[in-house]
Write a protein that holds these residues in place. Structure first.
Motif, PDB file in Angstrom:
ATOM      1  N   VAL A  45       1.964   2.328  -6.293  1.00 30.61           N
ATOM      2  CA  VAL A  45       1.868   3.691  -6.443  1.00 30.61           C
ATOM      3  C   VAL A  45       1.137   4.276  -7.861  1.00 30.61           C
ATOM      4  O   VAL A  45       1.568   3.800  -8.562  1.00 30.61           O
ATOM      5  N   VAL A  46       0.342   5.362  -7.859  1.00 27.65           N
ATOM      6  CA  VAL A  46      -0.316   5.811  -8.811  1.00 27.65           C
ATOM      7  C   VAL A  46       0.144   7.113  -8.901  1.00 27.65           C
ATOM      8  O   VAL A  46      -0.103   7.792  -8.135  1.00 27.65           O
ATOM      9  N   ALA A  47       0.227   7.770 -10.121  1.00 30.00           N
ATOM     10  CA  ALA A  47       0.595   9.024 -10.375  1.00 30.00           C
ATOM     11  C   ALA A  47      -0.248   9.596 -11.538  1.00 30.00           C
ATOM     12  O   ALA A  47      -0.446   8.882 -12.312  1.00 30.00           O
ATOM     13  N   SER A  48      -0.990  10.618 -11.274  1.00 27.29           N
ATOM     14  CA  SER A  48      -1.856  11.260 -12.528  1.00 27.29           C
ATOM     15  C   SER A  48      -0.869  11.574 -13.590  1.00 27.29           C
ATOM     16  O   SER A  48      -1.355  11.562 -14.781  1.00 27.29           O
ATOM     17  N   GLY A  61      12.449   2.359  -6.168  1.00 26.72           N
ATOM     18  CA  GLY A  61      13.185   1.471  -6.555  1.00 26.72           C
ATOM     19  C   GLY A  61      12.487  -0.001  -6.872  1.00 26.72           C
ATOM     20  O   GLY A  61      11.617  -0.135  -7.570  1.00 26.72           O
ATOM     21  N   ASN A  62      13.237  -0.998  -6.141  1.00 29.06           N
ATOM     22  CA  ASN A  62      12.502  -2.379  -6.401  1.00 29.06           C
ATOM     23  C   ASN A  62      11.483  -2.560  -5.209  1.00 29.06           C
ATOM     24  O   ASN A  62      11.205  -3.927  -5.045  1.00 29.06           O
ATOM     25  N   ALA A  63      11.118  -1.774  -4.666  1.00 31.13           N
ATOM     26  CA  ALA A  63      10.086  -1.962  -3.670  1.00 31.13           C
ATOM     27  C   ALA A  63       8.700  -1.680  -3.718  1.00 31.13           C
ATOM     28  O   ALA A  63       7.657  -1.701  -3.093  1.00 31.13           O
ATOM     29  N   GLY A  64       8.353  -1.798  -4.958  1.00 29.49           N
ATOM     30  CA  GLY A  64       7.046  -1.902  -5.674  1.00 29.49           C
ATOM     31  C   GLY A  64       6.774  -1.663  -7.250  1.00 29.49           C
ATOM     32  O   GLY A  64       7.695  -1.674  -7.800  1.00 29.49           O
ATOM     33  N   HIS A  65       5.460  -1.053  -7.286  1.00 24.12           N
ATOM     34  CA  HIS A  65       5.312  -0.631  -8.926  1.00 24.12           C
ATOM     35  C   HIS A  65       4.460   0.680  -8.939  1.00 24.12           C
ATOM     36  O   HIS A  65       3.915   1.118  -7.907  1.00 24.12           O
ATOM     37  N   VAL A  66       4.776   1.350 -10.040  1.00 25.98           N
ATOM     38  CA  VAL A  66       4.264   2.588 -10.059  1.00 25.98           C
ATOM     39  C   VAL A  66       3.549   2.869 -11.638  1.00 25.98           C
ATOM     40  O   VAL A  66       4.070   2.278 -12.396  1.00 25.98           O
ATOM     41  N   VAL A  67       2.258   3.341 -11.318  1.00 28.58           N
ATOM     42  CA  VAL A  67       1.456   3.212 -12.605  1.00 28.58           C
ATOM     43  C   VAL A  67       1.003   4.769 -12.796  1.00 28.58           C
ATOM     44  O   VAL A  67       0.798   5.602 -11.868  1.00 28.58           O
ATOM     45  N   SER A  68       1.706   5.529 -14.266  1.00 34.67           N
ATOM     46  CA  SER A  68       1.105   6.695 -14.381  1.00 34.67           C
ATOM     47  C   SER A  68      -0.073   6.829 -15.301  1.00 34.67           C
ATOM     48  O   SER A  68       0.051   6.016 -16.364  1.00 34.67           O
ATOM     49  N   ILE A  69      -0.964   7.547 -14.998  1.00 29.67           N
ATOM     50  CA  ILE A  69      -2.241   7.667 -15.552  1.00 29.67           C
ATOM     51  C   ILE A  69      -2.199   8.297 -17.109  1.00 29.67           C
ATOM     52  O   ILE A  69      -2.576   7.927 -18.222  1.00 29.67           O
TER      53      ILE A  69
END
Length: 306
Positions: A45-48, A61-69
């Protein structure tokens, strides 16, 4: 001779067919990779903006990875130039979260290039139309964003990983429960804010203020500053007159704004004993979105009761 002529006719057609085949195959490959990631219980997942990234992480939760730009307080989303590293993050994302409304066009454009990812655009969520009266693209200041976005995230993640749909919904409810203290503060401030006239150096905080009943004055001044222009002499005079006449309860200042006239407007308010409350465009370091919003509301509530 006729045989050669037919060859010349068919050759371009054959090349087009082969190229189309390559394009469709690559698109199919990307879709397969996305499906494999989902079936492997990992979503990218990518969030601006990091405010949205916080909510995305809470629901995922524990179902993946999030990156915030935009993940540092001094980064300006309007002037941000995407790096090659950021481009890669968008390219491999299963879900992309953009603010929209002209605020982060780089994120919206990257989302368009990734045709296999799910795209959550807050401008679409709030049915934003540029130029309409009262519309404001600072959607993280919408008073119900913690509910709207987390519900949308749970729904989107659930489409990609149906087996975990209940898990995502549970996580969304947990974050919404945490946000109850923010909503309580909104209700509290509303009692003191309703009907009060305010000035702002930029309309960053307006989505919250208007929802809580404030009357925003001299809005042309704020709009000019946001667009990087100087307010007109008429706008500056109106700012001074409203303060001189004692009509302004509080001035809202975006400390990330560097305009000379904005600084002078704030100084004029302080000189005439009008409280000034700071409302930032990006989340401060080492704090959560919820705490950031509560701290600003606390400062506003204190100013209103002076």
């Amino acid at each position: 001779m006729t045989s050669k002529k037919h060859s010349f006719i068919w050759l371009p057609i054959l090349i087009v067919v082969v190229l189309l085949g390559i394009i469709f195959y690559q698109a199919w490959q990307r879709k397969e990779q996305s499906s494999q990631q989902a079936s492997g219980n990992q979503l990218e997942v990518v969030a601006s903006l990091d405010s949205y990234g916080e909510m995305a992480k809470a629901v995922l939760g524990n179902a993946g990875h999030v990156v915030s730009i935009i993940d540092k307080p001094n980064m300006d989303p309007h002037e941000y130039e995407p790096t090659a590293s950021a481009a890669k993050q968008f390219d491999k994302a299963d879900v992309i979260i953009s603010n929209g409304g002209g605020f982060d066009n780089w994120s919206v454009n990257f989302a368009k290039q990734n045709d296999t990812a799910k795209h959550i655009n807050l401008a679409s969520v709030y049915h934003y139309k540029d130029g309409e009266d009262g519309n404001n693209e600072h959607f993280w200041y919408k008073t119900d964003v913690t509910t709207r976005l987390t519900q949308k995230l749970a729904e989107t993640y659930g489409e990609l990983m149906p087996a975990k749909k209940a898990y995502f919904e549970k996580n969304a409810r947990a974050y919404q429960n945490k946000a109850h203290k923010l909503i309580d503060w909104q209700h509290s401030v509303k009692q003191h804010l309703k009907g009060k006239s305010l000035l702002a150096t930029e309309p960053v905080f307006n989505n919250t203020l208007l929802a809580l009943g404030a009357q925003m004055e001299d809005t042309n001044f704020a709009q000019a500053i946001e667009e990087g222009d100087d307010p007109t002499p008429t706008d500056v005079r109106e700012w001074h007159q409203l303060i001189d006449q004692g009509k302004i309860a509080v001035v809202i200042d975006n400390p990330q704004s560097t305009g000379k006239l904005a600084t002078q407007g704030v100084d004029y308010a302080k000189k005439h004993h009008v409280p000034v409350v700071k409302a930032r465009e990006t989340k401060p370091a080492n704090t959560t979105y919820i705490d950031w919003q509560i701290n600003q509301l606390k400062a506003l509530d204190e100013a209103l009761q002076k």
